[in-house]
Motif scaffolding. Structure first.
Motif, PDB file in Angstrom:
ATOM      1  N   ASP A 105      36.504  50.578  36.945  1.00 40.05           N
ATOM      2  CA  ASP A 105      37.804  49.903  37.572  1.00 40.05           C
ATOM      3  C   ASP A 105      37.459  49.265  38.124  1.00 40.05           C
ATOM      4  O   ASP A 105      38.433  47.892  38.238  1.00 40.05           O
ATOM      5  N   LYS A 106      37.225  49.244  39.439  1.00 38.32           N
ATOM      6  CA  LYS A 106      36.217  47.985  40.486  1.00 38.32           C
ATOM      7  C   LYS A 106      36.347  46.863  40.208  1.00 38.32           C
ATOM      8  O   LYS A 106      36.593  45.918  40.480  1.00 38.32           O
ATOM      9  N   TRP A 107      34.949  47.046  39.058  1.00 36.81           N
ATOM     10  CA  TRP A 107      34.690  45.953  38.331  1.00 36.81           C
ATOM     11  C   TRP A 107      35.899  45.219  37.622  1.00 36.81           C
ATOM     12  O   TRP A 107      35.774  43.515  37.993  1.00 36.81           O
TER      13      TRP A 107
ATOM     14  N   SER B 185      36.113  55.292  37.704  1.00 36.49           N
ATOM     15  CA  SER B 185      36.230  54.478  39.164  1.00 36.49           C
ATOM     16  C   SER B 185      35.587  53.464  39.255  1.00 36.49           C
ATOM     17  O   SER B 185      35.871  52.573  39.852  1.00 36.49           O
ATOM     18  N   GLU B 186      34.089  53.509  38.921  1.00 33.82           N
ATOM     19  CA  GLU B 186      33.108  52.408  40.158  1.00 33.82           C
ATOM     20  C   GLU B 186      33.439  50.789  38.498  1.00 33.82           C
ATOM     21  O   GLU B 186      33.664  49.371  38.835  1.00 33.82           O
TER      22      GLU B 186
ATOM     23  N   GLU C 196      40.719  39.667  39.188  1.00 33.62           N
ATOM     24  CA  GLU C 196      41.028  38.198  40.311  1.00 33.62           C
ATOM     25  C   GLU C 196      40.730  37.259  40.156  1.00 33.62           C
ATOM     26  O   GLU C 196      40.947  35.930  40.555  1.00 33.62           O
TER      27      GLU C 196
ATOM     28  N   GLY D 244      32.180  45.931  34.608  1.00 39.42           N
ATOM     29  CA  GLY D 244      32.770  47.174  34.301  1.00 39.42           C
ATOM     30  C   GLY D 244      32.558  48.184  33.128  1.00 39.42           C
ATOM     31  O   GLY D 244      32.808  49.607  33.178  1.00 39.42           O
TER      32      GLY D 244
ATOM     33  N   GLU E 282      38.842  45.373  38.400  1.00 44.07           N
ATOM     34  CA  GLU E 282      40.336  44.456  38.944  1.00 44.07           C
ATOM     35  C   GLU E 282      38.579  43.205  39.557  1.00 44.07           C
ATOM     36  O   GLU E 282      40.469  42.433  39.933  1.00 44.07           O
ATOM     37  N   MET E 283      38.227  43.584  40.263  1.00 48.14           N
ATOM     38  CA  MET E 283      37.231  41.594  40.016  1.00 48.14           C
ATOM     39  C   MET E 283      37.408  40.561  39.357  1.00 48.14           C
ATOM     40  O   MET E 283      37.189  39.583  39.397  1.00 48.14           O
TER      41      MET E 283
ATOM     42  N   TYR F 138      31.840  40.061  35.380  1.00 47.33           N
ATOM     43  CA  TYR F 138      32.237  41.643  35.988  1.00 47.33           C
ATOM     44  C   TYR F 138      32.765  42.287  35.388  1.00 47.33           C
ATOM     45  O   TYR F 138      33.276  43.497  34.856  1.00 47.33           O
TER      46      TYR F 138
ATOM     47  N   HIS G 214      29.594  50.478  33.602  1.00 48.90           N
ATOM     48  CA  HIS G 214      29.881  51.831  34.260  1.00 48.90           C
ATOM     49  C   HIS G 214      31.113  52.250  33.749  1.00 48.90           C
ATOM     50  O   HIS G 214      30.405  53.717  33.636  1.00 48.90           O
TER      51      HIS G 214
END
Length: 548
Positions: A494-496, A491-492, A502, A481, A498-499, A477, A484
């Motif tokens: 940042d999602k990865w 933004s995309e 997690e 990130g 964040e995953m 992940y 991207h």
């Protein structure tokens, strides 16, 4: 017309011819008439008659009569002069020549210093005047020699001795005898003597050149002229002077390398002495440039090695060894691009290990990086990562343990050699790898190498496969990130990230900072920096430094 009248007219004509128009004494006419008749007939005038003409002031008449009397005798004089020319220029008595012969004209020209033409010499040859022609050739030669050897103050045309013999010797570059030299001195032939002394100097130089060639064992070299560069080179060697670079190049071209070696050895002996003094090794007895010490000292500022330093210590040249260590440390600092102050301990030993190809203590390297004493991306760290990569490759070849492959690949990436990182995993037989975590690790490090090379689609493919193998691992992940972010899809990305967080990743901000730092395009770096600062100026406050 009667005889009396003819006589009067004859007398009048004679008076006019002999310029006696102002004479008016009639009583002496018969005596004057007698004198003029004798002069006209070419009869020699007596001294009494000349005296009478003077007394009567008939000076012009005397001049005309004298000239006429001279002309009467001129043929005899001319015959005498031609006879002298015949004797002088060796014309045989048996040769019958008329007084009008062109031979006399040629000899007369020669007598007054006007040298005959080739056609005139051919004419003399036609009369078989070989001795005459030979003499004229000598005269011509003598004249040229006098001009060439500065003896023109000698005015005589004839090749007199000893001057002619001296000049011929000079022309043949033969030495003069003491008698001949003294003759020139007594005759004040200073310029001629200068030429002689110059030739003497040249003869001495030629003899010296020959001796030098024998002494330096190159007598077989064909060049014998003292104008040859070899003569000046040998003299410089004999006088223990250094040769110029151009002279050494010339010797190399002539394959006279032994002379270059002599010059080089002398220079090296002198340099060796200077180096021993400079590097405090004067106690070393040998002065031969072939010794190892000379090679060490000569290259101490550029090519000193650890073995050289050990040799100096073994030879008890401790001061020189200490200087060599300091110099070696500076060289290694330059090689590993370390600017500014750097403590020798522990970095000198670290760099020595790198030079030997020995692995460093990973704990020590990590500690130095964390302390800020060693740059994570500096040359030392890069060399360390390279050695680690090679170590893990060899371990894999030795043990067959595939877990060495991701370690090798990861270290190749840290060494900034992503191509080698790909090679490590290039021939992996994926179907035989059963462990999902190993497969995921290999795919992540391979995808990261693709990303280093800007092959983002291939990098993404590896990341997706790694997620399939180990969905709960944060590493795929984090890689996604970063991919991207490289595509400017922040933004995309940042999602990865964040995953990844997690799933346990605690270094996503470090990864984002590394992305910004490694971005070479200025506009792209400004774009991502502004994005981060707008998103969270506190969390990403470090990004402002990249706007400067």
């Amino acid at each position: 017309m009667d005889s009396s009248e003819l006589q009067k007219r004859h007398f009048a004509a004679l008076r006019e011819k002999y310029r006696v128009g102002q004479y008016k004494s009639a009583s002496s006419d018969s005596f004057l008439y007698l004198i003029l008749r004798k002069a006209e007939l070419g009869i020699q005038i007596t001294s009494l008659e000349l005296q009478w003409l003077k007394q009567n002031s008939l000076f012009k008449t005397i001049e005309i009569i004298s000239l006429q009397q001279y002309q009467v005798d001129d043929l005899k004089r001319l015959e005498v002069e031609f006879l002298n020319l015949r004797h002088k220029y060796k014309v045989p008595e048996t040769l019958d020549l008329s007084i009008a012969s062109p031979v006399y004209l040629i000899l007369w020209k020669l007598e007054v210093g006007d040298f005959p033409l080739d056609s005139e010499l051919e004419l003399l040859d036609s009369y078989d005047l070989t001795e005459t022609t030979s003499l004229i050739q000598d005269i011509l030669h003598f004249s040229k020699l006098k001009t060439s050897y500065k003896a023109i103050r000698h005015l005589d045309l004839f090749p007199e001795e000893p001057l002619y013999a001296i000049l011929k010797k000079l022309d043949a570059r033969e030495p003069l005898s003491d008698v001949e030299v003294n003759w020139l001195l007594e005759g004040d032939f200073e310029e001629t003597l200068q030429i002689h002394w110059q030739q003497e100097d040249e003869r001495k130089a030629i003899a010296e050149f020959s001796d030098l060639k024998v002494r330096y064992r190159i007598a077989s070299f064909s060049e014998a002229s003292i104008s040859s560069p070899l003569y000046s080179i040998l003299k410089r060697l004999e006088e223990k002077q250094d040769l110029k670079n151009s002279e050494c190049e010339w010797l190399e071209q002539q394959k006279l390398t032994q002379l270059v070696a002599i010059d080089r050895n002398r220079k090296d002996v002198r340099l060796f002495k200077e180096l021993k003094a400079k590097y405090q090794a004067t106690q070393y007895k040998s002065s031969e440039p072939s010794s190892r010490l000379f090679l060490i000292l000569k290259n101490i500022e550029s090519e000193i090695t650890e073995d050289d330093i050990h040799w100096l210590i073994n030879e008890k040249l401790l001061k020189a060894a200490e200087i060599a260590k300091e110099t070696h440390f500076r060289i290694l600092k330059a090689k590993y691009q370390i600017v500014g102050q750097l403590a020798a301990d522990p970095f000198y030993e670290i760099m020595l290990k790198l030079e030997r190809g020995e692995r460093l203590d990973p704990k020590q390297v990590i500690q130095l990086i964390e302390e800020g004493r060693l740059s994570r991306h500096g040359k030392i760290a890069t060399a360390y990562y390279r050695l680690e990569a090679m170590f893990y490759e060899k371990e894999y070849q030795r043990t067959g343990n595939r877990w060495n492959l991701p370690s090798a690949s990861s270290n190749w990436r840290k060494a900034d050699e992503p191509e080698n990182a790909l090679k490590v995993t290039e021939n992996v037989n994926w179907s035989k790898i059963q462990e999902s975590d190993l497969k995921a690790a290999l795919l992540v490090t391979r995808g990261a190498a693709f990303r280093d090379l800007s092959r983002l689609d291939e990098a993404e493919n590896c990341a997706v496969q790694a997620m399939e193998c180990q969905p709960e691992s944060h590493q795929p992940y984090t890689l996604m990130g970063a991919i991207h972010y490289d595509r400017c899809e922040y933004s995309e990305g940042d999602k990865w990230f964040e995953m990844a967080a997690e799933r346990g990743a605690d270094d996503t901000d470090d990864e984002i900072e590394r992305i910004v730092r490694m971005t070479k395009d200025k506009d792209k770096r400004r774009e991502v920096t502004e994005y981060l600062l707008n998103k969270d100026p506190v969390r990403y406050g470090w990004a402002s430094s990249y706007l400067k």
